[in-house]
Design an enzyme around this catalytic site. Structure first.
Site, PDB file in Angstrom:
ATOM      1  N   TYR A  53     -12.390 -13.161 -25.508  1.00 16.79           N
ATOM      2  CA  TYR A  53     -13.291 -13.898 -24.623  1.00 16.79           C
ATOM      3  C   TYR A  53     -14.736 -13.408 -24.753  1.00 16.79           C
ATOM      4  O   TYR A  53     -14.998 -12.272 -25.129  1.00 16.79           O
ATOM      5  CB  TYR A  53     -12.848 -13.826 -23.157  1.00 16.79           C
ATOM      6  CG  TYR A  53     -12.736 -12.435 -22.579  1.00 16.79           C
ATOM      7  CD1 TYR A  53     -13.851 -11.774 -22.065  1.00 16.79           C
ATOM      8  CD2 TYR A  53     -11.507 -11.782 -22.506  1.00 16.79           C
ATOM      9  CE1 TYR A  53     -13.750 -10.496 -21.517  1.00 16.79           C
ATOM     10  CE2 TYR A  53     -11.392 -10.521 -21.962  1.00 16.79           C
ATOM     11  CZ  TYR A  53     -12.520  -9.881 -21.472  1.00 16.79           C
ATOM     12  OH  TYR A  53     -12.410  -8.614 -20.946  1.00 16.79           O
ATOM     13  N   ILE A  93      -8.593 -12.529 -13.268  1.00 13.27           N
ATOM     14  CA  ILE A  93      -7.349 -12.316 -12.523  1.00 13.27           C
ATOM     15  C   ILE A  93      -7.662 -11.713 -11.155  1.00 13.27           C
ATOM     16  O   ILE A  93      -8.399 -10.730 -11.048  1.00 13.27           O
ATOM     17  CB  ILE A  93      -6.399 -11.382 -13.302  1.00 13.27           C
ATOM     18  CG1 ILE A  93      -5.911 -12.087 -14.564  1.00 13.27           C
ATOM     19  CG2 ILE A  93      -5.212 -10.971 -12.446  1.00 13.27           C
ATOM     20  CD1 ILE A  93      -5.025 -11.213 -15.442  1.00 13.27           C
ATOM     21  N   VAL A 131      -1.749 -15.406 -26.794  1.00  7.31           N
ATOM     22  CA  VAL A 131      -3.186 -15.679 -26.816  1.00  7.31           C
ATOM     23  C   VAL A 131      -3.760 -15.338 -28.195  1.00  7.31           C
ATOM     24  O   VAL A 131      -3.121 -14.684 -29.016  1.00  7.31           O
ATOM     25  CB  VAL A 131      -3.947 -14.859 -25.742  1.00  7.31           C
ATOM     26  CG1 VAL A 131      -3.498 -15.238 -24.348  1.00  7.31           C
ATOM     27  CG2 VAL A 131      -3.781 -13.359 -25.982  1.00  7.31           C
ATOM     28  N   HIS A 133      -5.600 -13.058 -30.147  1.00  7.48           N
ATOM     29  CA  HIS A 133      -5.954 -11.650 -30.022  1.00  7.48           C
ATOM     30  C   HIS A 133      -6.584 -11.131 -31.309  1.00  7.48           C
ATOM     31  O   HIS A 133      -6.557  -9.930 -31.584  1.00  7.48           O
ATOM     32  CB  HIS A 133      -4.707 -10.834 -29.657  1.00  7.48           C
ATOM     33  CG  HIS A 133      -4.983  -9.681 -28.756  1.00  7.48           C
ATOM     34  ND1 HIS A 133      -4.672  -8.377 -29.074  1.00  7.48           N
ATOM     35  CD2 HIS A 133      -5.570  -9.628 -27.529  1.00  7.48           C
ATOM     36  CE1 HIS A 133      -5.039  -7.582 -28.093  1.00  7.48           C
ATOM     37  NE2 HIS A 133      -5.579  -8.314 -27.140  1.00  7.48           N
ATOM     38  N   TYR A 154     -16.879  -3.636 -21.693  1.00  3.00           N
ATOM     39  CA  TYR A 154     -16.571  -3.398 -23.105  1.00  3.00           C
ATOM     40  C   TYR A 154     -17.823  -3.001 -23.891  1.00  3.00           C
ATOM     41  O   TYR A 154     -17.728  -2.283 -24.892  1.00  3.00           O
ATOM     42  CB  TYR A 154     -15.957  -4.641 -23.739  1.00  3.00           C
ATOM     43  CG  TYR A 154     -14.478  -4.793 -23.520  1.00  3.00           C
ATOM     44  CD1 TYR A 154     -13.571  -3.873 -24.039  1.00  3.00           C
ATOM     45  CD2 TYR A 154     -13.958  -5.873 -22.811  1.00  3.00           C
ATOM     46  CE1 TYR A 154     -12.206  -4.007 -23.846  1.00  3.00           C
ATOM     47  CE2 TYR A 154     -12.595  -6.032 -22.625  1.00  3.00           C
ATOM     48  CZ  TYR A 154     -11.731  -5.089 -23.140  1.00  3.00           C
ATOM     49  OH  TYR A 154     -10.370  -5.229 -22.958  1.00  3.00           O
ATOM     50  N   ASP A 164     -13.160   1.987 -26.843  1.00  2.60           N
ATOM     51  CA  ASP A 164     -12.434   1.346 -27.927  1.00  2.60           C
ATOM     52  C   ASP A 164     -12.843   2.008 -29.232  1.00  2.60           C
ATOM     53  O   ASP A 164     -13.516   3.053 -29.232  1.00  2.60           O
ATOM     54  CB  ASP A 164     -12.733  -0.162 -27.953  1.00  2.60           C
ATOM     55  CG  ASP A 164     -11.534  -0.982 -28.393  1.00  2.60           C
ATOM     56  OD1 ASP A 164     -11.099  -0.822 -29.545  1.00  2.60           O
ATOM     57  OD2 ASP A 164     -11.024  -1.788 -27.576  1.00  2.60           O
ATOM     58  N   PHE A 302      -6.046  -2.395 -15.797  1.00  2.00           N
ATOM     59  CA  PHE A 302      -5.407  -3.110 -14.688  1.00  2.00           C
ATOM     60  C   PHE A 302      -5.292  -2.250 -13.423  1.00  2.00           C
ATOM     61  O   PHE A 302      -4.750  -2.703 -12.410  1.00  2.00           O
ATOM     62  CB  PHE A 302      -4.002  -3.579 -15.095  1.00  2.00           C
ATOM     63  CG  PHE A 302      -3.997  -4.607 -16.195  1.00  2.00           C
ATOM     64  CD1 PHE A 302      -4.535  -5.870 -15.986  1.00  2.00           C
ATOM     65  CD2 PHE A 302      -3.466  -4.310 -17.433  1.00  2.00           C
ATOM     66  CE1 PHE A 302      -4.532  -6.824 -16.993  1.00  2.00           C
ATOM     67  CE2 PHE A 302      -3.450  -5.246 -18.453  1.00  2.00           C
ATOM     68  CZ  PHE A 302      -3.989  -6.514 -18.236  1.00  2.00           C
ATOM     69  N   HIS A 353      -9.056   1.661 -24.090  1.00  2.00           N
ATOM     70  CA  HIS A 353      -8.561   0.441 -24.728  1.00  2.00           C
ATOM     71  C   HIS A 353      -8.296   0.652 -26.219  1.00  2.00           C
ATOM     72  O   HIS A 353      -8.256  -0.298 -26.992  1.00  2.00           O
ATOM     73  CB  HIS A 353      -9.596  -0.679 -24.526  1.00  2.00           C
ATOM     74  CG  HIS A 353      -9.057  -2.059 -24.711  1.00  2.00           C
ATOM     75  ND1 HIS A 353      -9.473  -2.886 -25.735  1.00  2.00           N
ATOM     76  CD2 HIS A 353      -8.136  -2.772 -24.007  1.00  2.00           C
ATOM     77  CE1 HIS A 353      -8.837  -4.044 -25.652  1.00  2.00           C
ATOM     78  NE2 HIS A 353      -8.027  -4.006 -24.613  1.00  2.00           N
ATOM     79  N   GLU A 381      -2.385 -11.738 -33.825  1.00  2.00           N
ATOM     80  CA  GLU A 381      -3.021 -10.436 -34.018  1.00  2.00           C
ATOM     81  C   GLU A 381      -3.558 -10.294 -35.446  1.00  2.00           C
ATOM     82  O   GLU A 381      -3.105 -10.983 -36.365  1.00  2.00           O
ATOM     83  CB  GLU A 381      -2.005  -9.305 -33.778  1.00  2.00           C
ATOM     84  CG  GLU A 381      -1.315  -9.327 -32.435  1.00  2.00           C
ATOM     85  CD  GLU A 381      -2.140  -8.693 -31.335  1.00  2.00           C
ATOM     86  OE1 GLU A 381      -3.261  -8.199 -31.618  1.00  2.00           O
ATOM     87  OE2 GLU A 381      -1.660  -8.673 -30.181  1.00  2.00           O
ATOM     88  N   ILE A 446       6.869  -9.061 -21.988  1.00  2.00           N
ATOM     89  CA  ILE A 446       5.744  -9.997 -22.035  1.00  2.00           C
ATOM     90  C   ILE A 446       4.435  -9.377 -21.589  1.00  2.00           C
ATOM     91  O   ILE A 446       3.404 -10.052 -21.616  1.00  2.00           O
ATOM     92  CB  ILE A 446       6.051 -11.245 -21.169  1.00  2.00           C
ATOM     93  CG1 ILE A 446       6.221 -10.865 -19.705  1.00  2.00           C
ATOM     94  CG2 ILE A 446       7.251 -11.981 -21.714  1.00  2.00           C
ATOM     95  CD1 ILE A 446       6.457 -12.054 -18.795  1.00  2.00           C
ATOM     96  N   LEU A 447       4.441  -8.095 -21.196  1.00  2.90           N
ATOM     97  CA  LEU A 447       3.210  -7.473 -20.710  1.00  2.90           C
ATOM     98  C   LEU A 447       2.776  -6.337 -21.623  1.00  2.90           C
ATOM     99  O   LEU A 447       3.588  -5.721 -22.291  1.00  2.90           O
ATOM    100  CB  LEU A 447       3.419  -6.945 -19.307  1.00  2.90           C
ATOM    101  CG  LEU A 447       3.741  -8.010 -18.254  1.00  2.90           C
ATOM    102  CD1 LEU A 447       4.055  -7.364 -16.920  1.00  2.90           C
ATOM    103  CD2 LEU A 447       2.594  -8.989 -18.093  1.00  2.90           C
TER     104      LEU A 447
END
Length: 447
Positions: A53, A93, A131, A133, A154, A164, A302, A353, A381, A446-447
């Site tokens: 994004y 979110i 998504v 990625h 970021y 990162d 998160f 990250h 990916e 899924i996470l």
């Protein structure tokens, strides 16, 4: 190198040759932001931005403005922005109903004479199941590669950063290959549409086209015909993967299986796929020394402090810590001997990250792949594999690792990690309920 796989991919990977000074390791998020802005301002031919994004905040605005300024100054510039289709059309979110970044993209296009198209790529019909990625920015004949997306944290725009890895690789063949995939593998698809123009089609109306795109991507790969097979020289190989048993996942497993002396793994979310865990166990049985660096739960993106209202998403860092504690408990003898080293990264209020691997003194994997079930099965990916058979690029490699280890603490005993009894009441209540209804395993997938 002996192969532990019947259909080994590593010996068949074609790579683009590099000189040792063709790879720059940037020292942090602030340096990454400054480098990106500098490269955009200097670009003469092409700018291809690919990220999960581009966020509507101060850092995102700075990047978007720089792209429009570059296009206005040099109209012949080929500028393309690629983001995830679904992520761009929802808000943050937990922030309530919001129009998403796509509304901002449309406003920017309407208010500028210069054109910077923003394309949305739908990897699935629902964000939960996949998504875009992909990582990497192609600017002229260089590739700026990081797992970071584009927003304040970021890019370390203000007081906080999300740590990162950041690499600038000067290689025209690599840049050509990555642009070719975006242009012919993504933009050319009927499922991919501009988000900066009004009235984009609904996801529902694109269901068949999205299915076709995903099927094609499962067989897609970066064009490396201009590269060479492993020949004893420094090189970089771009890798692509989506879905079960994809080439990128297979190469990751082969890299772990190839380790003979030292393996270092970074992941922000400790939720390893079973095949990865198996290869790590086999590497330990071979006597390989392994370092795994993960973020402390409070350094997870998160994480929500207990003083704030509980949201379901806030349980994720605790789920990852539960996984890490189980892993540490099973491997406590190897932790005691020093063969296995688990490190927690923590630096104030900043978040972690990092992804990637360092195998012996030969391979370095740059990737956005989180080494979790979602990355191995659902998301689209990519990665860049640096092969250094003559150990020509060891100093920058060691410097990067030293910087990563700077804010880490080694876990000596699995008991040092908290348990359900130690967690905030709301978190503990949710996790106990999840465990009772037996959906914990599904969440991990899924996470």
């Amino acid at each position: 190198m002996p192969s532990f796989f019947k259909r080994s991919l590593l010996p068949k990977l074609r790579g683009f040759p590099l000189s040792t000074d063709a790879i720059e390791v940037l020292s942090g998020a602030d340096a990454y932001r400054r480098c990106l802005l500098e490269k955009i301002a200097q670009a003469t031919r092409r700018i291809y931005i690919v990220a999960l994004y581009l966020q509507q905040d101060e850092a995102g605005q700075e990047i978007y403005d720089a792209l429009h300024a570059a296009k206005a100054a040099r109209p012949e510039l080929d500028i393309v922005v690629i983001v995830d289709w679904l992520r761009a059309q929802r808000g943050l979110i937990g922030a309530g109903k919001q129009p998403g970044n796509s509304a901002w993209y449309q406003a920017m296009t309407q208010s500028h004479a210069s054109e910077v198209p923003v394309y949305g790529v739908p990897v699935q019909t629902r964000e939960l199941f996949g998504v875009l990625h992909l990582k990497g920015f192609v600017i002229d004949d260089s590739v700026l590669y990081s797992g970071a997306s584009l927003n304040n944290v970021y890019l370390h725009k203000f007081d906080k950063y999300r740590y990162d890895r950041y690499h600038l690789i000067h290689s025209k063949p690599l840049a050509d290959s990555m642009q070719h995939l975006v242009e012919h593998g993504l933009i050319a698809s009927k499922a991919v549409h501009r988000l900066d123009l009004p009235n984009p089609p609904t996801t529902r109306s694109l269901r068949n086209d999205i299915g076709d795109l995903r099927s094609r991507l499962k067989h897609a790969a970066y064009d490396t015909t201009a590269g060479q097979l492993p020949n004893g020289h420094l090189s970089v190989s771009p890798l692509l993967g989506v879905g079960k048993n994809n080439p990128l996942s297979r190469v990751i497993l082969e890299l772990i299986a190839s380790a003979q002396h030292q393996l270092t793994i970074c992941t922000p979310y400790f939720n390893l796929p079973l095949p990865v865990t198996r290869e790590i166990n086999r590497a330990l049985a071979r006597g390989v020394k392994i370092d795994i660096i993960v973020g402390d739960k409070t350094a997870n993106d998160f994480y929500i402090p207990p003083s704030e209202p509980f949201k379901v998403i806030a349980a994720l860092p605790y789920l990852y810590e539960i996984s890490l504690r189980r892993f540490a408990k099973r491997h406590q003898p190897m932790i005691d001997s020093g063969q296995l080293n688990l490190h927690l990264w923590h630096d104030g209020d900043n978040t972690y990250h990092l992804k990637g691997m360092w195998v012996d003194e030969r391979y370095t994997l740059l990737t956005g792949n989180n080494l979790n079930p979602r990355a191995f099965r659902l998301d689209l990916e990519n990665a860049l594999l640096i092969d250094d058979p003559k150990r020509e690029w060891q100093v920058p490699r060691r410097v990067e690792l030293a910087e990563i280890f700077q804010h880490t603490t080694r876990i000596d005993r699995y008991q040092a990690l908290q348990t359900l009894l130690d967690y905030p009441e709301a978190v503990g209540k949710f996790l106990r309920r999840v465990s009772r209804v037996r959906i914990e395993r599904l969440l991990y997938r899924i996470l």
